[in-house]
Design a protein around this motif. Structure first.
Motif, short mmCIF file in Angstrom:
data_model
loop_
_atom_site.label_atom_id
_atom_site.label_comp_id
_atom_site.label_asym_id
_atom_site.label_seq_id
_atom_site.Cartn_x
_atom_site.Cartn_y
_atom_site.Cartn_z
N LYS A 100 0.85 -1.18 0.00
CA LYS A 100 0.00 0.00 0.00
C LYS A 100 0.89 1.24 0.00
CE LYS A 100 -3.89 -2.19 2.36
NZ LYS A 100 -4.81 -2.15 3.54
N LEU A 101 0.68 2.08 -0.97
CA LEU A 101 1.49 3.28 -1.13
C LEU A 101 0.62 4.50 -0.84
CD1 LEU A 101 3.20 2.13 -4.43
CD2 LEU A 101 4.19 2.06 -2.14
N GLY A 105 -0.57 10.94 -5.62
CA GLY A 105 0.06 11.15 -6.92
C GLY A 105 0.87 9.98 -7.43
N VAL A 106 0.89 8.86 -6.70
CA VAL A 106 1.63 7.67 -7.13
C VAL A 106 0.70 6.79 -7.96
CG1 VAL A 106 2.81 5.58 -6.39
CG2 VAL A 106 3.21 7.72 -5.20
N GLY A 145 4.95 5.46 -11.00
CA GLY A 145 5.33 6.84 -11.25
C GLY A 145 4.75 7.79 -10.22
N GLN A 146 5.43 8.91 -10.05
CA GLN A 146 4.99 9.94 -9.11
C GLN A 146 4.68 11.22 -9.89
OE1 GLN A 146 4.81 10.38 -5.31
NE2 GLN A 146 3.61 11.96 -6.34
N GLN A 147 3.41 11.59 -9.91
CA GLN A 147 3.03 12.83 -10.57
C GLN A 147 3.27 14.00 -9.63
OE1 GLN A 147 -0.98 12.59 -12.03
NE2 GLN A 147 -0.43 11.23 -13.72
N ILE A 148 3.86 15.04 -10.18
CA ILE A 148 4.16 16.25 -9.40
C ILE A 148 3.65 17.46 -10.17
CG2 ILE A 148 5.98 17.72 -8.48
CD1 ILE A 148 7.65 15.33 -7.95
N ASP A 149 2.90 18.31 -9.48
CA ASP A 149 2.46 19.58 -10.05
C ASP A 149 3.44 20.67 -9.64
OD1 ASP A 149 0.16 18.47 -11.20
OD2 ASP A 149 -0.95 18.67 -9.33
N LEU A 150 3.95 21.37 -10.62
CA LEU A 150 4.89 22.46 -10.37
C LEU A 150 4.28 23.78 -10.77
CD1 LEU A 150 8.24 21.03 -11.82
CD2 LEU A 150 7.51 21.03 -9.44
N LEU A 167 7.53 11.50 -12.43
CA LEU A 167 8.84 10.96 -12.06
C LEU A 167 8.79 9.43 -12.07
CD1 LEU A 167 9.89 13.21 -9.03
CD2 LEU A 167 10.41 13.52 -11.46
N PRO A 168 9.82 8.79 -12.63
CA PRO A 168 9.87 7.32 -12.60
C PRO A 168 10.41 6.83 -11.26
CG PRO A 168 11.75 8.20 -13.80
CD PRO A 168 10.94 9.39 -13.37
N ILE A 169 9.61 6.09 -10.54
CA ILE A 169 10.06 5.53 -9.26
C ILE A 169 10.65 4.15 -9.48
CG2 ILE A 169 9.33 4.76 -6.97
CD1 ILE A 169 7.12 6.85 -7.06
N LEU A 170 9.85 3.26 -10.03
CA LEU A 170 10.27 1.88 -10.29
C LEU A 170 9.81 1.50 -11.69
CD1 LEU A 170 11.59 -0.67 -9.20
CD2 LEU A 170 9.45 -1.25 -8.06
N VAL A 171 10.77 1.29 -12.60
CA VAL A 171 10.46 1.04 -14.01
C VAL A 171 10.85 -0.40 -14.36
CG1 VAL A 171 10.83 1.80 -16.38
CG2 VAL A 171 10.96 3.46 -14.51
N PHE A 172 9.93 -1.10 -15.05
CA PHE A 172 10.18 -2.48 -15.47
C PHE A 172 10.25 -2.56 -16.99
CE2 PHE A 172 8.12 -2.99 -11.34
CZ PHE A 172 8.96 -3.91 -10.72
N HIS A 173 11.21 -3.35 -17.48
CA HIS A 173 11.29 -3.71 -18.89
C HIS A 173 11.19 -5.22 -18.95
CE1 HIS A 173 12.80 0.29 -20.36
NE2 HIS A 173 13.16 0.37 -19.10
N THR A 174 10.18 -5.75 -19.64
CA THR A 174 9.95 -7.20 -19.68
C THR A 174 10.18 -7.74 -21.08
OG1 THR A 174 7.57 -6.88 -20.05
CG2 THR A 174 8.32 -7.09 -17.77
N PHE A 175 10.72 -8.97 -21.13
CA PHE A 175 11.08 -9.59 -22.40
C PHE A 175 10.82 -11.10 -22.35
CE2 PHE A 175 13.79 -5.92 -21.78
CZ PHE A 175 13.78 -5.27 -23.01
#
Length: 273
Positions: A100-101, A105-106, A145-150, A167-175
């Motif tokens: 649970k996060l 914005g996540v 991802g984390q959305q941020i309003d500036l 912002l990329p927090i944890l990115v997966f590339h699957t193959f």
């Protein structure tokens, strides 16, 4: 689940009677995976059963009868979504979904992250014009991802300029199979991710490695490579490895639950790591 959506779209649009039969057979196998995923969500000690169900499903999906050929009237082309390996993405979704996060914005799912973030203007001095932010986007990837309003303004001005970045927090590339060209591409996007967010993590999850290729992530921007079909030296079988999936699970947990370090903690606990 991602493969569920792919399967439902295929079943809805398929007109070939033989292919409809094949899709029903695939759906029966996939329901076992959905049930195992539900059991795991209810009880974390059911991970082994989920891996077994996925392995059985993935093995069945490789049945040659599902592949289109000149001799048969049925079957699907090799680049059909059914063979995209989305079930690996579903495994990742189930693993990440344990946590649970609470941070606002996540977001989890297929999305893009901001790249090349920089202030840009056409002249050295702005005069009466507002500065603006110039940025690009990554391809759509499976990520947390984390959305941020500036919003910002020049000192002494009233009007704010507003932007939204991801912002990329944890990115997966699957193959299905991971080779050197894949690594070069993944490392490029991992580098872009760390440019926008230095703490970003990039993980590769692949069923197998291509040929004799062995990825070396030392000095790269990639944070881990997990090969799900590790060869068993005794049986020479290449089933989904429970050991590797559990290591992946621990890696995700350690990354998401990482605590902020404080040098003063050494006074309390007597060590630093």
């Amino acid at each position: 689940m991602y493969f569920t959506d792919i399967l439902q779209r295929a079943m809805k649009g398929e007109k070939n009677a033989i292919n409809r039969m094949y899709l029903n057979q695939i759906n029966i196998k996939w329901r076992k995976v959905e049930q195992a995923a539900g059991d795991f969500r209810a009880s974390a000690d059911k991970l082994d059963a989920l891996i077994d169900a996925l392995d059985e499903f993935a093995h069945d999906l490789q049945n040659p009868k599902y592949r289109q050929s000149a001799k048969d009237k049925g079957g699907f082309c090799s680049d059909a979504e059914l063979f995209s390996g989305s079930y690996i993405d579903d495994l990742l979704q189930v693993l990440v979904g344990q946590y649970k996060l609470p941070q606002s914005g996540v977001h989890w799912g297929y999305q893009v992250y901001s790249t090349g973030f920089e202030f840009a203007q056409k002249r050295l001095l702005l005069d009466n014009r507002q500065p603006f932010i110039q940025s690009g986007e990554s391809p759509r990837l499976l990520m947390l991802g984390q959305q941020i309003d500036l919003q910002f303004r020049l000192a002494g001005r009233r009007n704010f300029t507003k932007y939204q970045i991801n912002l990329p927090i944890l990115v997966f590339h699957t193959f299905h199979s991971f080779d050197e060209n894949d690594f070069i591409r993944v490392n490029h996007y991992a580098h872009l991710a760390k440019q926008i967010f230095a703490m970003s993590k990039t993980l590769v999850v692949t069923e197998t490695l291509a040929g004799s290729y062995y990825p070396d992530i030392g000095g790269s921007s990639v944070d881990g490579v997990f090969v799900l079909r590790k060869a068993d030296k005794k049986s020479q079988q290449h089933g989904l490895s429970t050991e590797v999936v559990k290591r992946l699970d621990r890696k995700i947990r350690d990354m998401l639950l990482e605590k902020e370090s404080n040098p003063r903690d050494i006074l309390r606990c007597g060590f630093a790591d």
